[in-house]
Structure formats: C-alpha cells, structure tokens
Design a protein around this motif. Sequence first.
Motif, PDB file in Angstrom:
ATOM      1  N   PHE A 247       0.828  -1.208   0.000  1.00 23.56           N
ATOM      2  CA  PHE A 247       0.000   0.000   0.000  1.00 23.56           C
ATOM      3  C   PHE A 247       0.864   1.259   0.000  1.00 23.56           C
ATOM      4  O   PHE A 247       0.450   2.315  -0.515  1.00 23.56           O
ATOM      5  N   VAL A 248       2.079   1.176   0.563  1.00 21.49           N
ATOM      6  CA  VAL A 248       2.996   2.319   0.531  1.00 21.49           C
ATOM      7  C   VAL A 248       3.489   2.538  -0.901  1.00 21.49           C
ATOM      8  O   VAL A 248       3.531   3.676  -1.398  1.00 21.49           O
ATOM      9  N   VAL A 249       3.855   1.451  -1.572  1.00 16.87           N
ATOM     10  CA  VAL A 249       4.290   1.549  -2.964  1.00 16.87           C
ATOM     11  C   VAL A 249       3.155   2.108  -3.829  1.00 16.87           C
ATOM     12  O   VAL A 249       3.368   2.981  -4.684  1.00 16.87           O
ATOM     13  N   ASP A 250       1.942   1.626  -3.596  1.00 18.01           N
ATOM     14  CA  ASP A 250       0.784   2.113  -4.359  1.00 18.01           C
ATOM     15  C   ASP A 250       0.567   3.608  -4.156  1.00 18.01           C
ATOM     16  O   ASP A 250       0.202   4.330  -5.099  1.00 18.01           O
TER      17      ASP A 250
ATOM     18  N   GLY B 139      12.701  -0.363   2.704  1.00 18.25           N
ATOM     19  CA  GLY B 139      11.998  -1.086   3.752  1.00 18.25           C
ATOM     20  C   GLY B 139      11.040  -0.196   4.518  1.00 18.25           C
ATOM     21  O   GLY B 139      10.773   0.948   4.140  1.00 18.25           O
ATOM     22  N   PHE B 140      10.568  -0.723   5.640  1.00 14.64           N
ATOM     23  CA  PHE B 140       9.568   0.000   6.420  1.00 14.64           C
ATOM     24  C   PHE B 140       9.920  -0.044   7.906  1.00 14.64           C
ATOM     25  O   PHE B 140       9.062  -0.098   8.765  1.00 14.64           O
ATOM     26  N   ASN B 141      11.240  -0.029   8.190  1.00 14.24           N
ATOM     27  CA  ASN B 141      11.656  -0.130   9.590  1.00 14.24           C
ATOM     28  C   ASN B 141      12.532   1.025  10.030  1.00 14.24           C
ATOM     29  O   ASN B 141      13.146   0.973  11.096  1.00 14.24           O
TER      30      ASN B 141
ATOM     31  N   TYR C 163       0.857  11.483   4.001  1.00 15.16           N
ATOM     32  CA  TYR C 163       1.627  10.243   3.944  1.00 15.16           C
ATOM     33  C   TYR C 163       0.715   9.046   3.711  1.00 15.16           C
ATOM     34  O   TYR C 163      -0.520   9.147   3.831  1.00 15.16           O
ATOM     35  N   PRO C 164       1.310   7.878   3.388  1.00 21.75           N
ATOM     36  CA  PRO C 164       0.499   6.707   3.049  1.00 21.75           C
ATOM     37  C   PRO C 164      -0.505   6.296   4.110  1.00 21.75           C
ATOM     38  O   PRO C 164      -1.574   5.763   3.772  1.00 21.75           O
ATOM     39  N   ALA C 165      -0.194   6.506   5.392  1.00 26.88           N
ATOM     40  CA  ALA C 165      -1.114   6.077   6.444  1.00 26.88           C
ATOM     41  C   ALA C 165      -2.464   6.789   6.356  1.00 26.88           C
ATOM     42  O   ALA C 165      -3.480   6.250   6.787  1.00 26.88           O
ATOM     43  N   GLU C 166      -2.487   8.000   5.811  1.00 25.20           N
ATOM     44  CA  GLU C 166      -3.738   8.766   5.677  1.00 25.20           C
ATOM     45  C   GLU C 166      -3.674   9.527   4.344  1.00 25.20           C
ATOM     46  O   GLU C 166      -3.480  10.747   4.316  1.00 25.20           O
ATOM     47  N   PRO C 167      -3.829   8.823   3.242  1.00 29.20           N
ATOM     48  CA  PRO C 167      -3.511   9.402   1.933  1.00 29.20           C
ATOM     49  C   PRO C 167      -4.429  10.524   1.480  1.00 29.20           C
ATOM     50  O   PRO C 167      -4.070  11.283   0.581  1.00 29.20           O
TER      51      PRO C 167
END
Length: 352
Positions: free
Chosen positions: A132-135, A154-156, A225-229
């Motif tokens: 979903f981040v890539v999208d 990555g995501f860390n 940001y992706p968390a709340e696009p």
Amino acid sequence: MNNQEIEYPLAIRPNDGEALEVKEGLLWVRMPIPIKGLDYINLYLIEDENGWTMVDSGFNSELIKDLWEDIFRTKLKGKPVTRLICTHFHPDHMGLAGWITSRWKIPLTMTFGEWTFGRMLYLEAAEQTPEFVVDFYRSVGFNDKMLERVKSRGFNHFSRAMTEVPMGFDRIVDNEIIRIGSRDWKIVVGHGHCPEHACLYSEADGILISGDQILPRITPHIGVYPAEPMANPLKQFIDSIDTFMKLPADTLVLPAHNDVFTGLHNQLEYYQSHHEDRLNRLKAACVSPQSAIDLLPVLFDRELSDSDKGLAISEGLAHCHYLVGEGELDRECGDDGVWRFHRAGAVRAAVA
C-alpha cells in the motif's frame, strides 16, 4: 501586518549536550540529530520541587544517551527526572522515550494521538515495504526508478530511530494545566505537523515551549503520507494559527529547532503568507490536470534530488488537498492510477 520582528533575546545557545538556563528553573538543552537540514534539536528541563520534567527526549543514539548521562550527573542538582513530556511522536522528539522512562522508572506523558501514532509506527516496522505504501507513491506519479527506491528502503526506519515506545502512558489534553515547580503550564494542542502536537504555555512568565508547531527561520513540515492518503493537514495547521495568535505578541518562544525567539505573531503571519503564496502557485498551474510530481517545480524553486522528493511530494499533496477541501481544485484518478489535480470544473468546462 504585525510590526514586531523576530528577535533572539538570548544572543547565545548551548553547545551540543550542554544546558543553558533560560529562566530560573528552566534549562535549554541542545542535542545533535542525524537529520539533513536540522542537525540538532532543542530539548527542555523544568525544575520541580523534587525533580525535573523533561520536554522531549532526542533521537535514539548512543551519543545522545551519553550526553544525557552527563547532564543527569552535573546539571540536575542531584534530583531525578520525574516526568517526560513528549510534544509529538517524531523520532527526534520521542526517540529516547523508552530509554528515559526505563532509566528513571517514570511514565511517558503525551497526547493520545501522538502516543498512539508513535506506538503504531514502532510496531509496524517491516523489512519489506508494504504494497500500500508503494501504491501510494505510484499514485502521486513516482516513476519505476523512484518506486524501486521506495521498495528498497523497507519499512523499519522509524523503529531504528526509536527505543521501544512504552506500552502505557499518561494522557494530556488541550487546555489542561500542569503544575511544575513554581509555574502552571497550560497544554496548547496544535495540528497539521502531526496529529495532536502538545505545546506548553506559562501565562505567568509569558513562555511557550512550542516543539515543532512554531519555529523561527523555517516553516514546520506539513505533509500527507500513506497512512492517511486523503488527509488535509494544511487546513488543520492554518486553523491552529488562530489558536496561537491568541497568545500575547511578546511571548518568549522556546522552539525545537533554531533559537529561542520573540515575535510570535510575526512568525504566524509569515506562515499564513508562505502557504498562501504556494496555494496561489498551484491554482495557477492547475489549469490542466497535474500530478503531484508534476507540481514539484511549481512549489519548490530549487532542484530536488530523488531523496528530497518524498518530503516534497508530501508537502505538495498537503497544499493540493487543502485546495480540494476548499472547492478550488478537483482531484481525479486516471486510467494509469495516478491522481491529478485541476481547477474545479476546468476539465468539465473544456469538454463541454
């Protein structure tokens, strides 16, 4: 326009890992941070009868831990740290919260929104970037090379910048009064830079510990940001300006970056004009559909590296979403999955 210019009344700043007394019982601490363009963060210590309250902890690094240990030994008059207040969840502010609270066996004190978001991001760490981040970055117009960069990082990174975020916390809320030593501090919550940013205001002394909500020389980062696009953080930030305009113009502002200053209203008015300029640029550019990546040269006068474009895109989206919320731009998704923005009704009128 307010006539009070920005001034820096102390004329000095502490060196890295040193503490400078701003007012009696109030220390300004400066710590280095590995964040491009910032380099250091301001943290604060407020003396209480039986200990000290820390405001923000600094980035997670062994160097900063060592610098804190030296301050604990030499600057606290033999008293312990009894409370840690984090203004918000960003790693330069909350990065050492787990270590500090464990070191002194004290609770973490934050607003609910900031603790929740920080705890969530810490736990969501993953070696592989979620799809979903890539999208999200594909939808703003990133090309294949840029998307590969997103996948490879990555995501860390958030969890690496943090010690373990405590499972529990003490909640603070807007307008709450906290007594620390001889002062009452009112919690003033701002929005936009992050979900529920806590500032501390002493009316008796005319002091505002502003965190990242109000900064001299630079504007706070406002991003999507992706968390709340589909978020509209710029609307929240602009609305928050009215909250801080109610404070006296001669308030002494203790920010998280740059220097202690006066000229609060001047800086708030600058934020308004800065964002208004960028909103006007966008409206002028969006006579035809434009992706967020297309609009970067409109918003930024310098050439951006690929590593800079992530932050820049988030800021650009914040401005676009503000205009969508005001009914001045429309947002439509093309067959390629990319969101594009255009003046409200412009495309429909052209077709007609």
